[in-house]
Design an enzyme around this catalytic site. Structure first.
Site, PDB file in Angstrom:
ATOM      1  N   SER A 112      10.045   0.652   4.582  1.00 51.57           N
ATOM      2  CA  SER A 112      11.016  -0.289   5.170  1.00 51.57           C
ATOM      3  C   SER A 112      12.333   0.447   5.435  1.00 51.57           C
ATOM      4  O   SER A 112      12.595   1.498   4.855  1.00 51.57           O
ATOM      5  CB  SER A 112      11.264  -1.459   4.223  1.00 51.57           C
ATOM      6  N   ASN A 113      13.150  -0.127   6.299  1.00 52.69           N
ATOM      7  CA  ASN A 113      14.408   0.551   6.626  1.00 52.69           C
ATOM      8  C   ASN A 113      15.307   0.709   5.399  1.00 52.69           C
ATOM      9  O   ASN A 113      16.088   1.660   5.320  1.00 52.69           O
ATOM     10  CB  ASN A 113      15.119  -0.197   7.757  1.00 52.69           C
ATOM     11  N   GLU A 114      15.158  -0.197   4.444  1.00 53.32           N
ATOM     12  CA  GLU A 114      15.939  -0.066   3.210  1.00 53.32           C
ATOM     13  C   GLU A 114      15.442   1.143   2.402  1.00 53.32           C
ATOM     14  O   GLU A 114      16.254   1.883   1.828  1.00 53.32           O
ATOM     15  CB  GLU A 114      15.833  -1.352   2.373  1.00 53.32           C
TER      16      GLU A 114
ATOM     17  N   GLN B 285      -5.212   3.861   8.035  1.00 52.53           N
ATOM     18  CA  GLN B 285      -4.363   4.324   6.930  1.00 52.53           C
ATOM     19  C   GLN B 285      -4.525   3.441   5.689  1.00 52.53           C
ATOM     20  O   GLN B 285      -4.332   2.231   5.777  1.00 52.53           O
ATOM     21  CB  GLN B 285      -2.904   4.292   7.398  1.00 52.53           C
ATOM     22  N   GLY B 286      -4.828   4.062   4.577  1.00 55.82           N
ATOM     23  CA  GLY B 286      -4.947   3.316   3.321  1.00 55.82           C
ATOM     24  C   GLY B 286      -3.839   3.670   2.350  1.00 55.82           C
ATOM     25  O   GLY B 286      -4.038   4.448   1.415  1.00 55.82           O
ATOM     26  N   TYR B 287      -2.658   3.144   2.604  1.00 57.52           N
ATOM     27  CA  TYR B 287      -1.503   3.414   1.746  1.00 57.52           C
ATOM     28  C   TYR B 287      -1.092   2.168   0.962  1.00 57.52           C
ATOM     29  O   TYR B 287      -1.247   2.084  -0.227  1.00 57.52           O
ATOM     30  CB  TYR B 287      -0.310   3.879   2.600  1.00 57.52           C
ATOM     31  N   SER B 288      -0.535   1.185   1.680  1.00 55.97           N
ATOM     32  CA  SER B 288       0.011  -0.005   1.011  1.00 55.97           C
ATOM     33  C   SER B 288      -1.073  -0.770   0.275  1.00 55.97           C
ATOM     34  O   SER B 288      -2.247  -0.754   0.666  1.00 55.97           O
ATOM     35  CB  SER B 288       0.647  -0.940   2.043  1.00 55.97           C
TER      36      SER B 288
ATOM     37  N   GLU C 253       5.182  10.444  10.753  1.00 62.19           N
ATOM     38  CA  GLU C 253       5.122   9.088  11.264  1.00 62.19           C
ATOM     39  C   GLU C 253       6.503   8.622  11.699  1.00 62.19           C
ATOM     40  O   GLU C 253       6.667   7.985  12.723  1.00 62.19           O
ATOM     41  CB  GLU C 253       4.573   8.152  10.174  1.00 62.19           C
TER      42      GLU C 253
END
Lengths: 400, 374
Positions: free
Chosen positions: A385-387, A126-129, A245
């Site tokens: 992230s959960n936030e 995966q190339g996201y972040s 996901e």
């Protein structure tokens, strides 16, 4: 309303159970038991067994070779897989890019990519972040410039899980800068990792292992036919992928298995110690996590049932991600506490098949408990992230 | 495995939902709670006419043959409406004993009029010293001259002062805390020697301290087998635990919805307070707590309906859940409403008080977690 399984469902469960008992390779089973990290070939071998059986595309529609299973069948599959302590399915192909390609790709892309994903012939990552784009993913800077028949990709992707094993990478890259909203002008590209200009560098994480990577793109030529869907609409596809996901991320079945094993361990006099079942504090914490997990199990089943009745997994899947990872981390913490002093020895060399028992520090895999605890702090950070999940729920579910 | 309601359950959910929406607003509820009896007899008659007072009873007994799922549907809606009519005391508690062990004659005397809405009933299931141990019964029933004579005290009896029938567990043998030797008696409220101290409870309902001072009853007042009452009591308290858990889930959902709505309208610093991320995340946590509680409630109700071996564990799980998550949701709802959250005038305070009261009943969160930790 009822919780009982039908005769068909019971028969299906037995079939699953027999499959994992008879077909899960012995060496992989032992690695799982002994806390040995699986190599590339182990994952592929296991996933090919699933593919042969027609069980690789758990969530895929039948027309693309998927199972077409009901929510209950999916639940049983996850349960039996966890109960057999089989490996998790590597998600990047089967759970992530596969659904994007069959949902938004053209016919040629479906023909070209889907069978290899289903059969685990090709390993995806995966190339996201990016180093400068984490929670604020839309600020990504990787560029894809069109030059007639190809996109020229430049930039850096990071936290690329198991990228060291990957053949292909799916990439979100900015193909247009003149846009009203930052979410526009991002394209979803499929990139062959062997293309000149792609380099992979390891990142060692907190527990000392090589799981994630940085992937650099320097003037990488990506043929125009590797663009999925419309140019500039990649953000939309990427979001759908993240929702898939997030439902997979809850890991309910695996957590249940781990809690069951922890309860068993708590009842044992490890090295002659007083069993942890005598420790009221510990057992109350364990029971509280069990309740939370049972609730999550039914929250997930309710979500799956809604999906089966025609809804796509929506922002509610964010709740599964939040709760699922909270429960996983609570279990990691209980394991850490259960290990006592044996949370301290850092002995990664023990985690190879055939390590002599006589030279082992600690019993079983207990010296891995702290490593798992450290490693899995990632769970509330990755996948949005959960936030960020809370932002999504606040906006799209609560309408705030 | 199936989470959908059948036709009867769907109809029931619709009709209770419509009643709450159309005929039971907060002003009505407050008026009923403040009336002499603490509830509205006309509303109670409506419950009977609509068949709700007959839900868990067999058709042979004049009921509609429902079970834990149907009770869950009603109680969840009652939670949302903050209903004060004494449904739990009549249908779940007293009714739960009567349907299990009453003789045909006793059912004619007590159960039939209760289902018809013509008789108020309750179960005096706890004593001042007992806390959450339902076997802790000091009240004694001694056989004297052919009658049983009851002496002792019963605590916080719901619907105690309105009830015309009080089911009283008393000890015909054994020591305090022993499960053996508990006998269930049908005690008419008019019995000589029965004393009341009636009061309102913090959640706008009614209860009473009961004293039994030489209350004489014929052996025909015994419900079920003498000395064998514990199993019945235990099963009824499980029913009631699940029922109040369902009510709590209905309350939590109402608090969640109302809080989100309030945050969209309440302006401070020139913007709706719901635009603040610090508050958004807390409301997401509330939503998550509601969803998790809802899920456990469905699971526990289905296990109870199946009479599954682990139903007791499931009931402890949901009661622990609404005890902990319910407190969080209630406190957060008050906090996010600011000063309005602590005003008597607003419904938020009253939802919170009922949720808190439920947390104290039939075993609090710690008590149920202890059961689960074993």
């Amino acid at each position: 309303m009822n919780v009982t399984l039908s005769d068909d469902e019971l028969a299906f469960r037995d079939e699953l159970r027999a499959f994992f008992r008879d077909r899960l390779p012995e060496d992989i089973r032992r690695k799982q038991e002994q806390g040995v990290i699986l190599d590339r070939e182990d994952h592929i071998r296991f996933q090919k067994l699933l593919a042969e059986k027609g069980w690789a595309g758990v969530n895929w529609p039948v027309e693309y070779g998927g199972t077409g299973w009901t929510p209950v069948q999916k639940y049983l599959f996850a349960t039996e897989m966890a109960e057999a302590n089989a490996p998790d399915i590597v998600p990047f192909g089967l759970s992530m890019v596969g659904p994007v390609i069959y949902s938004f790709g053209n016919d040629e892309q479906k023909r070209r990519f889907l069978p290899d994903i289903l059969e685990s012939n090709v390993w995806w990552c995966q190339g996201y972040s990016e180093p400068g784009a984490g929670s604020d993913l839309a600020s990504l800077k990787t560029r894809a410039e069109f030059d007639g028949d190809a996109y020229i990709v430049n930039g850096t992707k990071t936290w690329t899980t198991l990228g060291q094993h990957a053949d292909w990478i799916f990439v979100l890259a900015r193909s247009r800068a003149d846009v009203a909203r930052r979410q526009e002008g991002i394209s979803f590209l499929l990139v062959d990792m062997s293309t000149p200009g792609v380099t992979v560098r390891p990142i060692i994480t907190i527990e000392g292992e090589h799981e994630v990577n940085e992937v650099h793109f320097e003037n990488v030529r990506v043929p125009a036919e590797n663009l999925v869907g419309e140019e500039g609409a990649g953000w939309t596809y990427g979001k759908v992928l993240l929702q898939h996901e997030r439902t997979n991320i809850a890991g309910v079945a695996r957590s249940r298995y781990r809690l069951k094993k922890l309860r068993e361990r708590a009842g044992r006099a490890v090295r002659g110690a007083t069993p942890l079942t005598e420790d009221r504090n510990f057992m109350r914490k364990l029971a509280a996590v069990e309740v939370e997990l049972k609730a999550l199990e039914y929250t997930e089943l309710r979500t799956l049932a809604a999906v089966a009745s025609g809804k796509a997994p929506g922002p509610e899947s964010s709740i599964l991600k939040i709760k699922g990872t909270e429960v996983q981390q609570a279990i990691d913490t209980l394991y850490l506490e259960a290990a006592g002093y044996y949370a301290l020895p850092y002995v990664p060399e023990q985690y190879v098949l055939g390590f002599p028992d006589g030279e082992r520090v600690g019993e079983d895999t207990e010296t891995r408990f702290s490593l798992q605890y450290f490693n899995n702090r990632k769970a509330s950070i990755y996948g949005g992230s959960n936030e960020i999940q809370k932002n999504i729920v606040a906006k799209h579910v609560l309408g705030l | 495995m199936d989470f959908s309601f059948d036709d009867i359950q769907t109809m029931l959910a619709d009709s209770v939902g419509k009643f709450i929406d159309n005929e039971y607003d907060f002003e009505t509820r407050q008026a009923n709670a403040g009336s002499d009896r603490g509830y509205d007899p006309a509303v109670w008659r409506t419950f009977a006419e609509l068949g709700w007072t007959g839900i868990p009873f067999s058709e042979a007994d004049g009921g509609i043959g429902g079970g834990p799922v149907e009770l869950m549907i009603v109680m969840r809606a009652f939670g949302r409406g903050l209903v004060v009519e004494p449904y739990l005391a009549n249908v779940v508690l007293a009714g739960g004993v009567l349907r299990r062990v009453a003789s045909a004659e006793q059912k004619d005397d007590w159960l039939a009029p209760m289902i018809a809405g013509e008789l108020q009933a309750t179960l005096a299931f706890t004593e001042p010293q007992a806390r959450y141990d339902i076997a802790d019964i000091a009240t004694r029933a001694e056989l004297r001259g052919g009658n049983y004579v009851l002496d002792g005290s019963k605590a916080v009896v719901p619907n105690g002062a309105n009830a015309e029938l009080i089911v009283v567990p008393a000890r015909t043998s054994g020591a305090r805390n022993e499960r053996e030797g508990i006998t269930l008696f049908a005690v008419p409220a008019s019995s000589e020697g029965l004393g009341y101290k009636a009061y309102a409870t913090v959640d706008g309902q009614r209860a009473a301290e009961l004293s039994l001072d030489g209350v004489a009853l014929a052996p025909s007042a015994i419900l079920g087998e003498p000395g064998d009452g514990f199993a019945t009591l235990d099963a009824v308290i499980d029913d009631a635990t699940l029922a109040v858990s369902a009510e709590a889930v209905g309350i939590m959902r109402a608090l969640q919805d109302k809080t989100v709505e309030y945050s969209k309208n309440r302006m401070q610093f020139g913007v709706p307070i719901g635009s603040f991320q610090a508050l958004q995340h807390r409301m997401v946590d509330m939503l998550t707590a509601c969803e998790q509680s809802h899920s456990l409630l469905l699971w526990a109700s289905m296990l109870a309906a199946d009479g599954a071996a682990d139903a007791k564990r499931a009931i402890s799980s949901i009661k622990y859940q609404v005890g902990t998550a319910g407190r969080r949701v209630g406190e957060e709802a008050v906090q996010l409403h600011g000063g309005m959250g602590v005003s008597w005038e607003l419904d938020i305070a009253h939802y919170f008080k009922r949720l808190t009261a439920i947390g104290q009943m039939f075993g609090n969160a710690d008590w149920h977690l202890d059961r689960l930790a074993e």
